[in-house]
Scaffold this active site. Sequence first.
Site, short mmCIF file in Angstrom:
data_model
loop_
_atom_site.label_atom_id
_atom_site.label_comp_id
_atom_site.label_asym_id
_atom_site.label_seq_id
_atom_site.Cartn_x
_atom_site.Cartn_y
_atom_site.Cartn_z
N GLY A 86 73.60 18.55 23.58
CA GLY A 86 74.45 18.93 24.65
C GLY A 86 73.93 20.11 25.62
O GLY A 86 73.08 20.46 25.04
N GLN A 119 73.84 26.67 32.02
CA GLN A 119 72.75 27.12 31.31
C GLN A 119 71.51 26.90 31.61
O GLN A 119 70.58 27.51 31.42
CB GLN A 119 72.69 26.37 29.66
CG GLN A 119 73.93 26.40 28.95
CD GLN A 119 73.66 25.65 27.71
OE1 GLN A 119 74.17 24.71 27.42
NE2 GLN A 119 72.95 25.94 26.59
N CYS A 174 72.76 26.78 19.55
CA CYS A 174 72.82 26.69 20.82
C CYS A 174 71.34 26.68 21.72
O CYS A 174 70.63 27.34 21.13
CB CYS A 174 73.53 27.77 21.51
SG CYS A 174 73.90 27.72 23.12
N LEU A 175 71.09 25.95 22.59
CA LEU A 175 69.76 25.90 23.13
C LEU A 175 69.57 27.19 24.05
O LEU A 175 68.45 27.58 24.21
CB LEU A 175 69.70 24.77 24.18
CG LEU A 175 69.80 23.27 23.84
CD1 LEU A 175 69.33 22.14 24.65
CD2 LEU A 175 68.76 23.32 22.62
N HIS A 202 81.98 23.59 22.55
CA HIS A 202 81.02 24.29 22.79
C HIS A 202 80.63 24.31 24.03
O HIS A 202 80.30 25.37 24.82
CB HIS A 202 79.99 23.79 21.79
CG HIS A 202 78.56 24.42 21.80
ND1 HIS A 202 78.26 25.38 20.80
CD2 HIS A 202 77.81 24.76 22.84
CE1 HIS A 202 76.97 26.15 20.97
NE2 HIS A 202 76.64 25.46 22.44
N GLU A 203 80.57 23.20 24.80
CA GLU A 203 80.06 23.05 26.01
C GLU A 203 80.96 23.69 27.22
O GLU A 203 80.71 24.28 28.07
CB GLU A 203 79.65 21.56 26.35
CG GLU A 203 78.58 20.97 25.65
CD GLU A 203 77.20 21.61 25.59
OE1 GLU A 203 77.08 22.80 26.22
OE2 GLU A 203 76.53 21.76 24.57
N HIS A 258 80.95 27.06 27.29
CA HIS A 258 79.59 27.65 28.23
C HIS A 258 80.21 27.70 29.47
O HIS A 258 79.98 28.71 30.41
CB HIS A 258 78.87 26.55 28.08
CG HIS A 258 77.43 26.73 26.99
ND1 HIS A 258 77.07 27.99 27.14
CD2 HIS A 258 77.12 26.19 26.15
CE1 HIS A 258 75.91 28.05 26.05
NE2 HIS A 258 76.04 26.72 25.28
ZN ZN Z 1 74.99 25.98 23.92
#
Ligand code: ZN
Length: 166
Positions: free
Chosen positions: A16, A21, A64-65, A106-107, A110
């Site tokens: 995701g 981000q 997380c990226l 999670h998204e 963000h």
């Molecule tokens: Zn993340």
Amino acid sequence: MVAEMFEIMYENNGIGLAANQVDLPYRLFVLNLSGDASARDEEMVLINPVIVRRKGTEEESEGCLSLPGIRAPVVRAAEVVLRAYRLSGEELEWRASGLAARAIQHEVDHLDGVLFIDRLTPQALEEIQDQLRELESAFHEKRSLGAIADERQIELRLRELEAART
Ligand code: ZN
């Protein structure tokens, strides 16, 4: 932009990615829970997402990226109902559980400026403190070398996007 977001997500082995981000000022995120770039039918684009219901709790390890290499346990709702628009403009109501529910929460976090590390117990946060400090200094170093956009470059890009829209 969405195609580029999927590309960045796959390159970094994510499932995701939220627009902010990658410095995009939009309230949307992309998902492919399989993480498989060839599974195009698993791709989802969720625009203006709102979680309208949450049920139960579940603890699982998350990463997380935006915080590469860090994983920690996060308590989330076990089930959610998400309302959003698809890329086609069609409205969607999605009742999700398991990995889908976790990824959605999670998204959406963000998009609200919340990272999974903001939801850790003090103890879990303490355990990753050294890794976080390392990431932070690597970030500042990359920025000073110009490998990561600085505030001014981001500001300029946002202004370009704004100008393109009008
Ligand atoms: Zn993340």
